[in-house]
Design a protein around this motif. Structure first.
Motif, short mmCIF file in Angstrom:
data_model
loop_
_atom_site.label_atom_id
_atom_site.label_comp_id
_atom_site.label_asym_id
_atom_site.label_seq_id
_atom_site.Cartn_x
_atom_site.Cartn_y
_atom_site.Cartn_z
N SER A 11 -26.56 -51.97 -18.46
CA SER A 11 -25.39 -51.35 -17.93
C SER A 11 -23.78 -51.45 -18.60
N ILE A 12 -23.92 -52.78 -19.22
CA ILE A 12 -22.55 -53.20 -19.94
C ILE A 12 -22.63 -52.24 -21.21
N SER A 13 -23.65 -52.25 -21.86
CA SER A 13 -23.58 -51.20 -23.19
C SER A 13 -23.08 -49.92 -23.02
N MET A 14 -23.86 -49.46 -21.70
CA MET A 14 -23.68 -47.92 -21.45
C MET A 14 -22.13 -47.70 -21.35
N LEU A 15 -21.30 -48.69 -20.63
CA LEU A 15 -20.01 -48.55 -20.42
C LEU A 15 -19.11 -48.86 -21.73
N ALA A 16 -19.54 -50.22 -22.25
CA ALA A 16 -18.79 -50.41 -23.26
C ALA A 16 -18.58 -49.92 -24.58
N VAL A 69 -10.43 -40.38 -15.43
CA VAL A 69 -11.04 -40.90 -14.11
C VAL A 69 -12.32 -39.98 -13.85
N VAL A 70 -12.50 -38.94 -14.05
CA VAL A 70 -13.70 -37.93 -13.84
C VAL A 70 -14.60 -38.31 -14.46
N VAL A 71 -14.29 -38.46 -15.84
CA VAL A 71 -15.45 -38.74 -16.91
C VAL A 71 -16.09 -39.91 -16.64
N ARG A 72 -15.30 -41.11 -16.23
CA ARG A 72 -15.94 -42.27 -15.99
C ARG A 72 -16.91 -42.22 -14.81
N ILE A 73 -16.30 -41.45 -13.82
CA ILE A 73 -17.17 -41.43 -12.68
C ILE A 73 -18.52 -40.84 -12.72
N VAL A 74 -18.56 -39.67 -13.64
CA VAL A 74 -19.77 -38.73 -13.98
C VAL A 74 -20.56 -39.49 -14.93
N TRP A 75 -20.14 -40.45 -15.82
CA TRP A 75 -20.77 -41.31 -16.73
C TRP A 75 -21.69 -42.27 -15.98
N VAL A 76 -20.89 -43.02 -15.20
CA VAL A 76 -21.50 -44.10 -14.20
C VAL A 76 -22.66 -43.77 -13.42
N PHE A 77 -22.51 -42.71 -12.77
CA PHE A 77 -23.47 -42.12 -11.81
C PHE A 77 -24.51 -41.49 -12.49
N LEU A 133 -30.34 -42.17 -15.37
CA LEU A 133 -31.07 -42.35 -16.33
C LEU A 133 -31.49 -43.62 -16.64
N SER A 134 -30.76 -44.93 -16.37
CA SER A 134 -31.33 -46.01 -16.76
C SER A 134 -32.67 -46.32 -15.77
N CYS A 135 -32.41 -45.98 -14.82
CA CYS A 135 -33.57 -46.19 -13.68
C CYS A 135 -34.81 -45.37 -14.25
N ARG A 136 -34.40 -44.09 -14.64
CA ARG A 136 -35.48 -43.33 -14.93
C ARG A 136 -36.17 -43.84 -16.54
N LEU A 137 -35.43 -44.44 -17.32
CA LEU A 137 -36.11 -44.89 -18.55
C LEU A 137 -36.75 -46.27 -18.37
N GLU A 154 -35.81 -51.57 -13.90
CA GLU A 154 -34.47 -51.74 -13.32
C GLU A 154 -34.18 -51.30 -11.96
N LYS A 155 -33.70 -51.80 -11.15
CA LYS A 155 -33.47 -51.48 -9.74
C LYS A 155 -31.66 -50.91 -9.58
N ARG A 156 -31.94 -49.73 -9.21
CA ARG A 156 -30.35 -49.13 -8.97
C ARG A 156 -29.74 -49.59 -7.91
N MET A 157 -28.72 -49.68 -8.14
CA MET A 157 -27.42 -50.30 -7.23
C MET A 157 -27.29 -49.01 -6.13
N LYS A 158 -26.64 -49.78 -5.01
CA LYS A 158 -26.29 -48.71 -3.97
C LYS A 158 -25.24 -47.65 -4.57
N TRP A 159 -25.03 -46.68 -4.14
CA TRP A 159 -24.14 -45.64 -4.62
C TRP A 159 -22.63 -46.02 -4.39
N GLU A 160 -22.53 -46.93 -3.30
CA GLU A 160 -21.16 -47.53 -3.14
C GLU A 160 -20.61 -48.52 -4.15
N ASN A 161 -21.78 -49.11 -4.79
CA ASN A 161 -21.37 -50.23 -5.72
C ASN A 161 -21.02 -49.45 -7.01
N GLU A 162 -21.97 -48.25 -7.35
CA GLU A 162 -21.48 -47.44 -8.49
C GLU A 162 -20.35 -46.99 -8.50
#
Length: 527
Positions: free
Chosen positions: A84-89, A315-323, A328-332, A336-344
């Motif tokens: 998750s960190i690598s995907m964001l950073a 702001v919008v790009v970050r929201i789209v990328w995080v979700f 994709l991380s959970c599918r691959l 990896e257990k997906r977090m609640k959407w509120e936390n995302e």
């Protein structure tokens, strides 16, 4: 000249302390409050203009701030959340840079794509301090904080590398994707190698040489500058050097520091980072008068329109990328257990920009290599400033309300049980040591018996809590009152100590030592 600069710096440091106290009173996170107050102070007529030089930010502020963040980051948690960190950073930085480049190129007349990538590299990294400072004191899931802290450690490196390549393309008009990709991995990888190499030398110094608490603390302050300057000297990533070295030494800190070194270093670093962070955020606000000069060719409506559109895009790009990234991380990876959407959403909304973005914008040269004025430089500065204000103030102030609205709470179950297990293991180890090494004293000396009884009670209470036999009402009924009593006893002894000082019959050194003992005891009781 020197006296004037020193007076200005001291005045700013004093203002940071006073305004931070006011922000505490108003319950506003101090980075947000200091930026707003710096902005208001900067527009007061007669206030001297304060110029924030990018070299000062990158050399003076950035290394210790990143080092402190790395030191307080758990390597185990960091590694567990590495995907998750690598995907964001990395991924989000490149995605944001590309999106901003395309939008800016389409939106602003005569704005080349190379300048778009330059702007994207400038505003893509969230601030290393802003999100965690805003979240401080708010109970949110530990994994969310780990991801945000881990992202802020690395994204500065990736964004500065994007900035470096985009600036080179804007200056020379040449860009090769294959070469840029190779250079990126070389710059980041060798930066890590230099950071780890220096960290190993410092590890040897701390562990095997006869240091004192003052020497240990001084070396911790020198370390981030040594790593950063060494890496940048060879044109590698100083950020990655500081982060990798900080993580390594933090992971090994229990081997190299004594208890008094840790206590002293913690106190010094807490004060140092507070002042550096505060100074950085108030300086951001004070930059407005400098930034708005040279913008006469644009109307105020155009400026605000361009800046707000690009702020919303970030702001919008970050929201789209995080979700999408979480999906994709959970599918691959099925593990990896997906977090609640509120936390995302909380992670997506915590992308506040800060000083690295502003310093990068200020680092854009005034002229091109042919001597002509750098195109749209003033516009780049203004857009960057508005993006920082928009994300830091708007998102930062709304963060607490969003957490309450989404009912995001700290997940305490595992931590609470782990704390009990740790307490049990420590008490059992102490009890076994007493019974093995002091059997005669335990049977004949009351002091030894009382210590043994204390640890037996600790073991018994921990076991009952783990077996769910301890009533939940027993702890809140007994412990708070007991702790208040202990704090009252500390206050009584402290009062008596002040009386002894006023009598002027006792050594000041002895009185200071006793006061320090009471300080440590009170700190332990207030944890």
């Amino acid at each position: 000249m020197i006296q004037e600069n020193l007076l200005l710096i001291v005045s700013l440091l004093f203002a940071v302390s006073m305004l931070s106290m006011l922000s505490e009173k108003l319950k506003i996170s101090y980075p947000i409050f200091l930026v707003i107050m710096g902005l208001l102070i900067g527009i007061i007529p007669g206030i001297p203009h304060v110029s924030l030089h990018p070299d000062i930010v990158f050399l003076l502020f950035l290394p210790p701030i990143l080092y402190a963040a790395a030191w307080n980051t758990s390597w185990r948690d960091f590694w567990a959340a590495r995907r998750s960190i690598s995907m964001l950073a990395f991924g989000l930085v490149f995605f944001t840079s590309t999106a901003v480049a395309l939008i800016a190129h389409w939106l602003i007349p005569d704005f080349p794509l190379a300048l778009g990538f330059l702007l994207g590299g400038i505003i893509s990294p969230p601030d290393a301090v802003a999100a965690t400072s805003v979240l401080q004191g708010i109970k949110v899931p530990k994994r969310v904080v780990t991801i945000l802290e881990g992202e802020s450690l690395i994204n500065d490196a990736s964004s500065l590398i994007v900035f470096r390549f985009a600036l080179a393309a804007a200056l020379t008009g040449q860009f090769t994707f294959a070469k840029a990709t190779t250079d990126f991995f070389m710059v980041a990888g060798l930066g890590i190698a230099i950071g780890l190499g220096i960290a190993n030398v410092l590890y040897f110094v701390h562990k095997f040489l006869p240091t004192t608490p003052s020497i240990d603390t001084s070396l911790t302050i020198i370390s981030p500058y040594l790593m950063y300057i060494a890496a940048e000297h060879y044109h590698f990533s100083g950020v990655m050097a500081v982060v990798s070295g900080g993580l390594f030494l933090s992971f090994r800190s229990h081997e190299i520091f004594t208890y008094n070194s840790r206590i002293q270093a913690y106190s010094v670093w807490e004060a140092l980072i507070f002042m550096l962070n505060g100074l950085v955020f108030i300086l951001i606000g004070l930059q407005l008068p400098q930034i708005i000069t040279g913008l006469e060719q644009y109307t105020i409506i155009e400026l605000v329109f361009y800046a707000l559109i690009i702020s919303v895009v970030t702001v919008v790009v970050r929201i789209v990328w995080v979700f999408s990234g979480a999906y994709l991380s959970c599918r691959l990876s099925k593990k990896e257990k997906r977090m609640k959407w509120e936390n995302e959403f909380l992670i997506a909304w915590s992308g506040m920009r800060g000083v690295v973005s502003l310093a990068s914008a200020l680092a854009v040269p005034l002229t091109l290599t042919n001597g002509l004025a750098f195109p749209h430089r003033d516009l780049l500065l203004f857009i960057t400033f508005v993006v920082i204000l928009f994300t830091l103030v708007f998102q930062g102030l709304s963060l607490t309300s969003i957490i309450k609205w989404l009912d995001i709470k700290e997940e305490e179950g595992d931590d609470k049980e782990q704390e009990i297990v740790i307490r049990l293991r420590l008490a059992e180890a102490a009890l076994n040591h007493l019974q093995t090494n002091y059997p005669d004293e335990l049977n004949s000396i009351d002091a030894y018996t009382r210590i043994k009884d204390r640890y037996e009670r600790m073991v018994d209470i921990a076991n009952r809590k783990l077996l769910k036999e301890e009533k939940e009402v027993a702890t809140p009924h007994f412990l708070p009152k007991y702790r208040r009593m202990l704090l009252e006893l500390v206050a009584i002894r402290r009062s008596e100590l002040y009386k002894l000082r006023n009598e002027k019959h006792y050594s000041d050194e002895l009185l200071r030592n006793k006061e320090y003992e009471l300080d440590l005891e009170e700190a332990r009781l207030n944890e």
